[in-house]
Design a protein around this motif. Structure first.
Motif, PDB file in Angstrom:
ATOM      1  N   ILE A 137       0.831  -1.205   0.000  1.00  0.00           N
ATOM      2  CA  ILE A 137       0.000   0.000   0.000  1.00  0.00           C
ATOM      3  C   ILE A 137       0.865   1.255   0.000  1.00  0.00           C
ATOM      4  CG2 ILE A 137      -0.239   0.119   2.521  1.00  0.00           C
ATOM      5  CD1 ILE A 137      -2.954   0.954  -0.121  1.00  0.00           C
TER       6      ILE A 137
ATOM      7  N   TYR B 163     -12.271  -1.342   9.447  1.00  0.00           N
ATOM      8  CA  TYR B 163     -11.660  -2.484   8.776  1.00  0.00           C
ATOM      9  C   TYR B 163     -12.007  -3.755   9.543  1.00  0.00           C
ATOM     10  CZ  TYR B 163      -8.811   1.172   6.623  1.00  0.00           C
ATOM     11  OH  TYR B 163      -8.391   2.280   5.959  1.00  0.00           O
TER      12      TYR B 163
ATOM     13  N   PHE C 103      -7.732   2.782  -0.223  1.00  0.00           N
ATOM     14  CA  PHE C 103      -8.154   1.378  -0.216  1.00  0.00           C
ATOM     15  C   PHE C 103      -8.776   1.024  -1.565  1.00  0.00           C
ATOM     16  CE2 PHE C 103     -10.459  -2.433   0.861  1.00  0.00           C
ATOM     17  CZ  PHE C 103      -9.689  -3.041   1.844  1.00  0.00           C
TER      18      PHE C 103
ATOM     19  N   LEU D  21      -2.733  -2.689   6.709  1.00  0.00           N
ATOM     20  CA  LEU D  21      -2.312  -3.390   5.492  1.00  0.00           C
ATOM     21  C   LEU D  21      -0.791  -3.488   5.452  1.00  0.00           C
ATOM     22  CD1 LEU D  21      -4.639  -1.677   2.839  1.00  0.00           C
ATOM     23  CD2 LEU D  21      -5.024  -3.825   4.044  1.00  0.00           C
TER      24      LEU D  21
ATOM     25  N   VAL E 205      -8.771  -8.435   4.405  1.00  0.00           N
ATOM     26  CA  VAL E 205      -9.097  -7.143   4.997  1.00  0.00           C
ATOM     27  C   VAL E 205     -10.271  -6.553   4.228  1.00  0.00           C
ATOM     28  CG1 VAL E 205      -8.283  -4.846   5.632  1.00  0.00           C
ATOM     29  CG2 VAL E 205      -6.703  -6.792   5.692  1.00  0.00           C
TER      30      VAL E 205
ATOM     31  N   LEU F 191       0.049  -7.094  -0.912  1.00  0.00           N
ATOM     32  CA  LEU F 191      -1.346  -7.025  -1.314  1.00  0.00           C
ATOM     33  C   LEU F 191      -1.629  -7.981  -2.467  1.00  0.00           C
ATOM     34  CD1 LEU F 191      -1.922  -3.146  -1.276  1.00  0.00           C
ATOM     35  CD2 LEU F 191      -2.146  -4.784   0.610  1.00  0.00           C
TER      36      LEU F 191
ATOM     37  N   SER G 290      -4.042  -8.793   2.551  1.00  0.00           N
ATOM     38  CA  SER G 290      -2.783  -8.230   3.019  1.00  0.00           C
ATOM     39  C   SER G 290      -2.020  -9.375   3.653  1.00  0.00           C
ATOM     40  CB  SER G 290      -3.016  -7.121   4.037  1.00  0.00           C
ATOM     41  OG  SER G 290      -1.782  -6.699   4.598  1.00  0.00           O
TER      42      SER G 290
END
Length: 480
Positions: free
Chosen positions: A53, A473, A314, A369, A398, A373, A393
């Motif tokens: 991220i 989250y 996100f 995160l 997530v 990913l 993640s």
């Protein structure tokens, strides 16, 4: 050719719309040189490896003090952007100065770049603008140069210096928000002005596109590519309209017989929603010729909505994972601005400097995160008054969820069940990072469907929004 030899010259306060959009806040609306010209091109960064991220999070400006750098790292910011100059400020015989940065050229650029390199922060240098003595519109730095050779000298000096060791900058942005008549109604773009009959800027700039392509973009792009660096488009403004962008980017200069599109490596936009980028990807990136899509300015007054940044990044990550995120530099967005005195900036300038809600939300995002990913190839089914999206993640699922007060659920059909058939789940406030009590979130497997039940608190973190909701989250971890 745009990537060929030396360029040759053609010899001859923030935007008003954001003030309007501020009123809509809360509604969910949405900156080693090759010694020989024939040397092999450099790579942006290795295409292999994990997508994180932090690779897509940037900010305008530089983090100078050690404490600022620490806060950037805490927020996951790995890109900075600012101008280089001022060039030849007084006349064509002035000493060339490309060692300053900031909007008023009061800060030293070389130590800022070196500090970025030491701290793992990538630098984007913005090339602009026109010195007063060379401006087509008298004394207007946002107008085309009368003598393109002066613009080329400035670009050459900046790129030659900063693409070489010890700076090794590989990304240069050409100008900022050049456009013609804006879809919002303004006759001329904020950063690209042309003359009219009475010397005012209240009429359309008829040669806006041709002058920009021939006098600014292509001459600069040729120089940037000569030094084996990458050309970042000059930030198409949101008020310009995407239909007009297509006309600009595909414009072929009758004088130079080249398209601007063939002289761009990374397309760049300002203040668009993530979904707006999809047709751009399909048309210009999926099969080339562009390498990726950036937004070098996002946020600003949009961040009055505290959900804006965590939702944006996100969603941007989910979007990128579905669109061949094969290069860590392929998708980048930079917050405007990372510091200031307004409460919607990432940090309050201080002293001492402190996080605002938006900055804290990036800290929470980075911590939530932390792993590599990956796309979650699963369908999500939310209960009433809840919505969201999800990704992997590391091995954690997530889910970013927006929901109203009370018990809510989401069912995730993953297509497989962990060996243990058990999972734990944490319900984390997206703005503060505070985890709810363990009994307020449970996860159970039913075949290949993961059912998550969670309790949204009575006091929601988005209670002041036009549509009240709680942003959080759900971090689901399978038990061994």
């Amino acid at each position: 050719m745009c990537g060929g030899g030396m360029a040759f010259g053609v010899r001859r306060g923030r935007r008003q719309v954001l003030r309007v959009l501020a009123a809509l806040a809360g509604s969910g609306l949405q900156s080693a040189r090759a010694a020989e010209q024939g040397a092999a091109p450099v790579a942006a960064r290795p295409k292999t490896g994990a997508r994180m991220i932090t690779q897509m999070i940037g900010a305008n400006g530089w983090a100078s003090a050690p404490g600022d750098v620490a806060m950037w790292k805490d927020m996951g910011i790995t890109w900075g952007r600012d101008v280089v100059g001022p060039g030849q400020g007084e006349s064509a015989s002035s000493i060339m100065d490309v060692d300053k940065t900031s909007p008023t050229y009061i800060s030293d650029l070389p130590p800022a770049i070196l500090a970025n390199n030491r701290n793992g922060i990538h630098s984007l240098l913005l090339l602009g603008f026109t010195p007063w003595w060379n401006a087509t519109v008298p004394k207007d730095s946002k107008s085309a140069p009368k003598d393109v050779r002066a613009w080329e000298r400035y670009v050459e000096a900046a790129v030659r210096k900063y693409s070489a060791p010890p700076y090794n900058v590989k990304y240069f942005q050409v100008w900022n928000e050049a456009a013609g008549k804006l879809s919002g109604g303004l006759p001329q773009a904020t950063f690209w002005h042309g003359p009219d009959d009475d010397g005012k800027l209240d009429r359309p700039y008829e040669r806006a596109m041709q002058d920009y392509v021939e006098r600014i973009h292509i001459p600069a792009a040729r120089i940037i590519r000569k030094y084996k660096a990458y050309v970042v488009y000059g930030g198409w403004p949101d008020q310009g309209g995407l239909d007009t962008f297509t006309q600009w980017i595909e414009y072929r200069s009758p004088t130079l017989n080249e398209r601007m599109l063939d002289c761009v490596d990374y397309l760049d936009f300002h203040y668009l929603n993530v979904d707006d980028l999809s047709p751009i990807y399909d048309k210009y990136v999926k099969n080339g010729p562009a390498r990726g899509i950036w937004q070098t300015e996002i946020g600003d007054r949009f961040i009055i909505d505290p959900f804006y940044l965590p939702r944006y990044f996100f969603d941007f990550a989910v979007w990128a994972l579905e669109r061949n995120w094969d290069d860590p530099d392929k998708y980048v967005s930079m917050v405007y601005h990372w510091d200031g005195y307004e409460p919607f900036r990432l940090t309050h300038r201080g002293p001492p400097r402190t996080y605002n809600v938006s900055g804290k939300s990036l800290v929470v995002l980075r911590k939530t995160l932390p792993g590599a990913l990956a796309p979650l190839a699963a369908s999500l089914k939310f209960s009433e008054d809840a919505s969201g999206s999800a990704l992997y993640s590391g091995s954690d699922i997530v889910v970013q969820v927006s929901a109203s007060t009370g018990w809510r659920t989401v069912e995730i059909n993953t297509g497989s069940t962990p060996a243990s058939g058990q999972a734990s789940v944490a319900f984390i406030d997206a703005l503060t990072g505070v985890a709810a009590a363990a009994q307020d979130a449970q996860a159970t497997w039913n075949g290949s469907t993961l059912s998550v039940r969670f309790k949204v608190p009575l006091v929601m973190n988005g209670a002041e929004r036009k549509t009240p909701a709680h942003l959080a989250y759900l971090v689901v971890r399978s038990k061994a």
